[in-house]
Design an enzyme around this catalytic site. Structure first.
Site, mmCIF file in Angstrom:
data_model
loop_
_atom_site.group_PDB
_atom_site.id
_atom_site.type_symbol
_atom_site.label_atom_id
_atom_site.label_comp_id
_atom_site.label_asym_id
_atom_site.label_seq_id
_atom_site.Cartn_x
_atom_site.Cartn_y
_atom_site.Cartn_z
ATOM 1 N N GLY A 148 0.786 -1.230 0.000
ATOM 2 C CA GLY A 148 0.000 0.000 0.000
ATOM 3 C C GLY A 148 0.816 1.277 0.000
ATOM 4 O O GLY A 148 0.287 2.355 0.273
ATOM 5 N N GLU A 202 8.584 7.741 -3.800
ATOM 6 C CA GLU A 202 8.281 6.348 -3.420
ATOM 7 C C GLU A 202 9.377 5.407 -3.874
ATOM 8 O O GLU A 202 9.728 5.374 -5.061
ATOM 9 C CB GLU A 202 6.941 5.909 -4.023
ATOM 10 C CG GLU A 202 6.584 4.468 -3.598
ATOM 11 C CD GLU A 202 5.367 3.887 -4.312
ATOM 12 O OE1 GLU A 202 4.587 4.656 -4.914
ATOM 13 O OE2 GLU A 202 5.216 2.653 -4.261
ATOM 14 N N GLY A 203 9.879 4.591 -2.940
ATOM 15 C CA GLY A 203 10.831 3.546 -3.296
ATOM 16 C C GLY A 203 10.113 2.391 -3.975
ATOM 17 O O GLY A 203 8.971 2.505 -4.415
ATOM 18 N N ALA A 204 10.788 1.255 -4.065
ATOM 19 C CA ALA A 204 10.162 0.050 -4.621
ATOM 20 C C ALA A 204 10.349 -1.071 -3.607
ATOM 21 O O ALA A 204 11.427 -1.218 -3.029
ATOM 22 C CB ALA A 204 10.809 -0.326 -5.951
ATOM 23 N N LYS A 216 8.625 8.605 -8.542
ATOM 24 C CA LYS A 216 9.037 7.204 -8.340
ATOM 25 C C LYS A 216 10.332 7.047 -9.122
ATOM 26 O O LYS A 216 10.321 7.013 -10.364
ATOM 27 C CB LYS A 216 7.949 6.277 -8.894
ATOM 28 C CG LYS A 216 8.312 4.801 -8.908
ATOM 29 C CD LYS A 216 7.571 4.018 -7.869
ATOM 30 C CE LYS A 216 7.908 2.530 -7.938
ATOM 31 N NZ LYS A 216 7.359 1.786 -6.802
HETATM 32 N N1 LIG Z 1 -5.889 1.484 1.630
HETATM 33 C C1 LIG Z 1 -6.178 0.686 0.586
HETATM 34 N N2 LIG Z 1 -7.465 0.412 0.279
HETATM 35 C C2 LIG Z 1 -7.765 -0.385 -0.764
HETATM 36 N N3 LIG Z 1 -6.860 -0.979 -1.570
HETATM 37 C C3 LIG Z 1 -5.555 -0.739 -1.309
HETATM 38 C C4 LIG Z 1 -5.154 0.101 -0.225
HETATM 39 N N4 LIG Z 1 -3.810 0.125 -0.190
HETATM 40 C C5 LIG Z 1 -3.402 -0.635 -1.225
HETATM 41 N N5 LIG Z 1 -4.438 -1.161 -1.888
HETATM 42 C C6 LIG Z 1 -4.370 -2.027 -3.077
HETATM 43 O O1 LIG Z 1 -3.393 -3.025 -2.827
HETATM 44 C C7 LIG Z 1 -2.580 -3.218 -3.967
HETATM 45 C C8 LIG Z 1 -1.124 -2.912 -3.621
HETATM 46 O O2 LIG Z 1 -1.039 -1.555 -3.183
HETATM 47 P P1 LIG Z 1 0.126 -0.595 -3.664
HETATM 48 O O3 LIG Z 1 0.257 -0.625 -5.141
HETATM 49 O O4 LIG Z 1 -0.144 0.722 -3.011
HETATM 50 O O5 LIG Z 1 1.382 -1.338 -3.013
HETATM 51 P P2 LIG Z 1 2.926 -0.922 -3.033
HETATM 52 O O6 LIG Z 1 3.438 -1.177 -1.669
HETATM 53 O O7 LIG Z 1 3.059 0.454 -3.571
HETATM 54 O O8 LIG Z 1 3.574 -1.956 -4.064
HETATM 55 P P3 LIG Z 1 4.978 -1.838 -4.902
HETATM 56 O O9 LIG Z 1 6.020 -2.428 -4.020
HETATM 57 O O10 LIG Z 1 4.687 -2.678 -6.114
HETATM 58 O O11 LIG Z 1 5.215 -0.395 -5.240
HETATM 59 C C9 LIG Z 1 -3.139 -2.309 -5.071
HETATM 60 O O12 LIG Z 1 -4.030 -3.049 -5.868
HETATM 61 C C10 LIG Z 1 -3.880 -1.245 -4.286
HETATM 62 O O13 LIG Z 1 -4.941 -0.681 -5.025
HETATM 63 MG MG LIG Z 2 4.069 1.135 -5.252
#
Ligand SMILES: Nc1ncnc2c1ncn2[C@@H]1O[C@H](COP(=O)(O)OP(=O)(O)OP(=O)(O)O)[C@@H](O)[C@H]1O
Ligand SMILES: [Mg+2]
Length: 212
Positions: A16, A103-105, A34
């Site tokens: 998230g 944002e990192g990865a 990013k």
């Molecule tokens: N608060 C939230 N409510 C609903 N869905 C969420 C929420 N947070 C994240 N998601 C869903 O969970 C999934 C992963 O979230 P997100 O892309 O933000 O993760 P990330 O940590 O940025 O991943 P990455 O490491 O690939 O950058 C996505 O489909 C996103 O829409």
């Molecule tokens: Mg992400």
């Protein structure tokens, strides 16, 4: 007035970070960057496009990535597969007029190259860094490990932001044992759009914690 430049990292991939970063970008009226996007959706979109959709910010506030890599894996490997070399020294936060959210990865020890992790890059930047963490089982270990890895490199940790259903004892335990500020929590939103996300951020966080 100085504008905050805030790094968003996390305990793992897919927890998230992008959704939280979009909410923060919207709340601060910030730009978003990013540095390395590894893995693109079939339509060629990445986290920047999700932030453009969820932050409510104009497209011009979403800055282009320094590297866009096709393979959905760690940046160091995605770059090798794409036949490009990431230069960590070239990962310099862009100068913008106003706040910037970066944002990192994946998690903090994800390799950018075979000799440099994200935490190493964050240490060079020395910018206030938010750790995004889940609230579910397993998060105490991942959160405390991530905090150790950041601090052992001298990364200034602004606080921890949780994503998921409330888990008060877990959140408190991490804040106390990790001596880290609990910045707030975003629930899992059944409907994810800019308006519901902005309302959830306003209910769960205080913008002044990110700008003081
Ligand atoms: N608060 C939230 N409510 C609903 N869905 C969420 C929420 N947070 C994240 N998601 C869903 O969970 C999934 C992963 O979230 P997100 O892309 O933000 O993760 P990330 O940590 O940025 O991943 P990455 O490491 O690939 O950058 C996505 O489909 C996103 O829409
Ligand atoms: Mg992400």
């Amino acid at each position: 007035m100085t504008h905050p430049c805030i790094v968003v990292t996390g305990t793992d991939t897919g927890i998230g970070k992008t959704v939280f970063a979009a909410a923060l970008t919207g709340a601060l009226g910030a730009h978003y960057w990013k540095p390395v996007q590894a893995g693109l959706e079939p339509d060629g979109s990445g986290d920047a496009d999700a932030v453009a959709r969820l932050s409510g910010r104009p497209r011009a506030a979403i800055l282009p990535e320094a590297w866009r890599l096709a393979t959905p894996c760690s940046p160091h490997r995605a770059a090798e597969i794409d036949g490009v070399a990431i230069d960590p020294d070239a990962l310099v936060p862009p100068m913008v007029d106003g706040p910037l959210v970066i944002e990192g990865a994946g998690g903090v020890l994800v390799p950018v190259t075979r000799s440099t992790t994200y935490a190493d890059v964050f240490a060079r930047w020395a910018l206030p860094t938010v750790l995004v963490a889940r609230t579910e089982l397993g998060t105490i270990n991942h959160s405390l490990l991530s905090l150790e890895a950041l601090r052992s490199r001298g990364v200034p940790v602004l606080g921890i932001a949780f994503v998921g259903e409330a888990n008060p004892d877990t959140e408190r335990t991490i804040a106390e044992m990790g001596t880290v500020k609990h910045l707030g929590r975003l629930p899992r939103l059944p409907q994810l759009d800019a308006a519901t996300l902005a309302a959830a951020f306003a209910a769960g966080f205080q913008p002044k914690d990110f700008t003081a």
